[in-house]
Design a protein around this motif. Structure first.
Motif, short mmCIF file in Angstrom:
data_model
loop_
_atom_site.label_atom_id
_atom_site.label_comp_id
_atom_site.label_asym_id
_atom_site.label_seq_id
_atom_site.Cartn_x
_atom_site.Cartn_y
_atom_site.Cartn_z
N ASP A 112 29.97 31.53 42.52
CA ASP A 112 31.16 31.53 41.74
C ASP A 112 31.93 32.64 41.90
OD1 ASP A 112 32.47 30.51 38.89
OD2 ASP A 112 31.84 32.66 38.71
N ARG A 113 31.38 33.79 42.20
CA ARG A 113 32.37 34.91 42.40
C ARG A 113 32.91 34.84 43.77
NH1 ARG A 113 32.84 36.79 37.17
NH2 ARG A 113 30.84 36.75 36.37
N TYR A 114 32.39 34.27 44.70
CA TYR A 114 33.01 34.08 46.24
C TYR A 114 33.87 33.02 46.00
CZ TYR A 114 33.26 31.14 50.28
OH TYR A 114 34.09 30.54 51.52
N TYR A 115 33.86 31.92 45.27
CA TYR A 115 34.92 31.09 45.07
C TYR A 115 36.14 31.65 44.33
CZ TYR A 115 36.46 26.30 44.78
OH TYR A 115 37.11 24.94 44.98
N MET A 116 35.67 32.38 43.19
CA MET A 116 36.84 32.88 42.53
C MET A 116 37.79 34.10 43.25
SD MET A 116 36.39 35.23 39.11
CE MET A 116 35.61 33.94 38.12
N LEU A 117 37.11 34.81 44.12
CA LEU A 117 37.72 35.87 44.96
C LEU A 117 38.40 35.20 46.19
CD1 LEU A 117 35.19 38.71 44.48
CD2 LEU A 117 37.78 38.69 43.56
N HIS A 121 43.13 30.00 43.84
CA HIS A 121 44.23 28.95 43.48
C HIS A 121 43.50 27.71 43.35
CE1 HIS A 121 47.43 31.40 44.12
NE2 HIS A 121 47.18 31.80 45.47
N SER A 122 42.32 27.22 44.28
CA SER A 122 41.39 26.16 44.02
C SER A 122 40.50 26.30 43.04
CB SER A 122 41.05 25.79 45.33
OG SER A 122 40.23 26.57 46.00
N TYR A 123 39.94 27.61 42.95
CA TYR A 123 39.06 27.65 41.76
C TYR A 123 39.60 27.35 40.47
CZ TYR A 123 35.67 30.39 38.73
OH TYR A 123 34.79 30.73 37.72
#
Length: 394
Positions: A112-117, A121-123
Motif C-alpha cells: 500500500d505504501r509503495y503504491y501510494m508513493l 495518481h493511479s492509487y
C-alpha cells in the motif's frame, strides 16, 4: 492433559518474572490497541484506506493480548497445560492464524505504501475501501487455509503443547506429507512476505531519494509546496510501517529460524531457555506496535492525546484539559450573551421600546456592562434623554 513433569525446570523466580512480564504485555497490547481503535473511529483524519491495514494489524495484536497471553500466563504460573487437548489444538489454531495474518498484513501495508508513493495518481483512482477490505479478507482466508489442517490432528501435522514456549504449537513429521506441509508453510510464513517487503521498500527508498533531490530545487509555488508536504506525510507513514516491520522481523525471525533448524536437523539439543526467550520476544512485539504508531506518526500521537483527554474528562479525573477549557469558554460566552440580553430588556423604559426596536440589528444593539450601569443610573434619575445618550457609550 499434559503432565507437569514434561515442563522444563525453571526456578520459581524465573517463572514469576516471566509471568509478570507476560501480564504487562497483555495489558499494554489490550489497552494500546483499544486506544488505537477509538482514535481511528473518532478521528476523520485517520479514517483513510491505508489505515485499514493498520487497523487489521492492530486486530491481530489485540487477539494475542486477550487470548494468547492470558493462556500463556496460566501455563507459566501452573508450569503445565491445564486445559483439555481439544482446547490446546484450538488455541494453537488461533495463535498460528493470527501470526500468519499479521505477517501478511505487514506485507500488504508495504504494498500500500509503495503504491501510494510510487504511483500516486493511479492509487487515488484505483485503491478503494472495498478493494482494501477484499485484500484483508484474502489475508484471513489464506491464513486459515494454512493453519486449519493441523486442527484436525492429522498424522503428519498436528498441534501439541510445547513446554519450551509454555503454549501449544505446530508439530510436523519430518518425512512425507509432513515435510512437504511444513516446508510450504514456512515459505509462505516468513521468506515470501519478507521478500515482498524488501522489494517494495527498495522502490520506496529510491522514490524518497528522488523526492529529496527535488525538494532542494523546489519553487515557492503553493501547488509545489502542497505536493511536497503530501509526499513528506506519505514518507513519514512509510517510515512508521518500516519501523513496525523491523521490530516484527527482529522478534519473529529468531524463533522462526530456530524452529526451522530444529525441524530440518531434528536436533533437540538447543537450550529450552532460548526457546522461551524468543517466544517472549514474539509476545513483546504485539505490545509495542501501538506505541510505535504514536512515537513515529504525529497524527496518531495527537489522536491518542485527544482520546485520552476526552476519557479523563468523562470520568472526571482532570479539570484542565484543552477540551474542557473549550467547553467552559463556550458556556461562559453563552451565559454572558443571555445575561446581557436579559439586562437589556429589564432596563428599557416603556417609552423607549419603539426606538430600541428600530436600533436592533445595528452594530450597537448589545449593551456592554458599563452602558448597562449607566443606563440604570440614568433611568433611576428620570432623565429619558440621558438614557438615550448613555446607551451608545462603549
Amino acid at each position: 492433559m499434559v503432565a507437569g513433569a514434561e515442563a522444563p525446570p525453571f526456578t520459581d523466580l524465573e517463572r514469576s518474572l516471566l509471568a509478570l512480564s507476560i501480564a504487562l504485555f497483555s495489558f499494554l497490547a489490550t489497552f494500546g490497541n483499544f486506544l488505537l481503535w477509538v482514535s481511528i473511529l473518532c478521528n476523520k483524519s485517520l479514517q483513510r484506506i491505508s489505515n485499514l491495514f493498520i487497523f487489521n494489524l492492530s486486530l491481530t495484536d489485540m487477539i494475542v493480548g486477550v487470548w494468547n497471553m492470558p493462556i500463556t500466563f496460566v501455563s507459566v504460573v501452573a508450569n503445565a497445560w491445564l486445559l483439555p487437548d481439544w482446547a490446546c489444538a484450538f488455541s494453537a489454531f488461533i495463535d498460528n492464524t493470527v501470526l500468519f495474518a499479521s505477517v501478511w498484513t505487514v506485507a500488504f501495508c508495504s504494498f500500500d505504501r509503495y503504491y501510494m508513493l510510487c504511483r500516486p495518481h493511479s492509487y487515488r483512482s484505483s485503491m478503494t475501501k472495498r478493494k482494501a477490505l477484499i485484500m484483508i479478507g484474502v489475508i484471513w482466508f489464506v491464513s486459515c487455509c494454512f493453519t486449519i489442517i493441523p486442527l484436525f490432528q492429522v498424522k503428519f501435522a498436528y498441534y501439541k503443547y510445547s513446554p519450551f514456549a509454555f503454549s501449544c504449537g505446530l508439530n510436523c513429521d519430518d518425512k512425507g506429507w509432513g515435510f512437504v506441509y511444513c516446508t510450504v508453510y514456512t515459505i509462505f510464513f516468513v521468506p515470501l512476505p519478507l521478500g515482498f517487503i524488501v522489494f517494495f521498500y527498495f522502490h520506496i527508498f529510491r522514490v524518497s531519494q528522488r523526492h529529496g533531490k527535488k525538494a532542494t530545487n523546489i519553487s515557492n509555488n503553493k501547488k509545489d509546496c502542497k505536493k511536497q508536504s503530501r509526499q513528506q506525510n506519505n514518507l513519514r507513514a512509510a517510515l512508521m510501517i518500516l519501523i513496525i516491520i523491523g521490530m516484527m522481523m527482529s522478534c519473529l525471525l529468531p524463533i522462526s529460524i530456530l524452529g526451522m533448524f530444529s525441524f530440518i536437523t531434528g536436533s533437540t539439543a538447543i537450550s529450552f531457555k532460548i526457546f522461551v526467550a524468543f517466544h517472549w520476544l514474539l509476545l513483546f512485539n504485539n505490545a509495542v506496535n501501538p506505541i510505535i504508531y504514536g512515537l513515529v506518526n504525529p497524527v496518531f500521537r495527537k489522536a491518542y492525546k485527544n482520546t485520552l483527554e476526552r476519557f479523563l474528562l468523562h470520568v472526571g479525573c482532570t479539570t484542565k484539559t484543552p477540551v474542557q477549557k473549550t467547553l467552559h469558554s463556550r458556556t461562559v460566552d453563552a451565559n454572558s450573551k443571555s445575561t446581557s440580553s436579559l439586562d437589556e430588556v429589564m432596563t428599557v423604559q416603556p417609552g423607549d421600546r419603539k426606538k430600541k426596536k428600530k436600533k436592533r440589528g445595528g452594530p450597537n444593539t448589545q449593551l456592554s456592562v458599563v452602558s448597562l450601569i449607566s443606563t440604570h443610573t440614568a433611568t433611576s434619575g428620570g432623565s429619558t434623554s440621558n438614557l438615550r445618550s448613555s446607551s451608545h457609550v462603549r
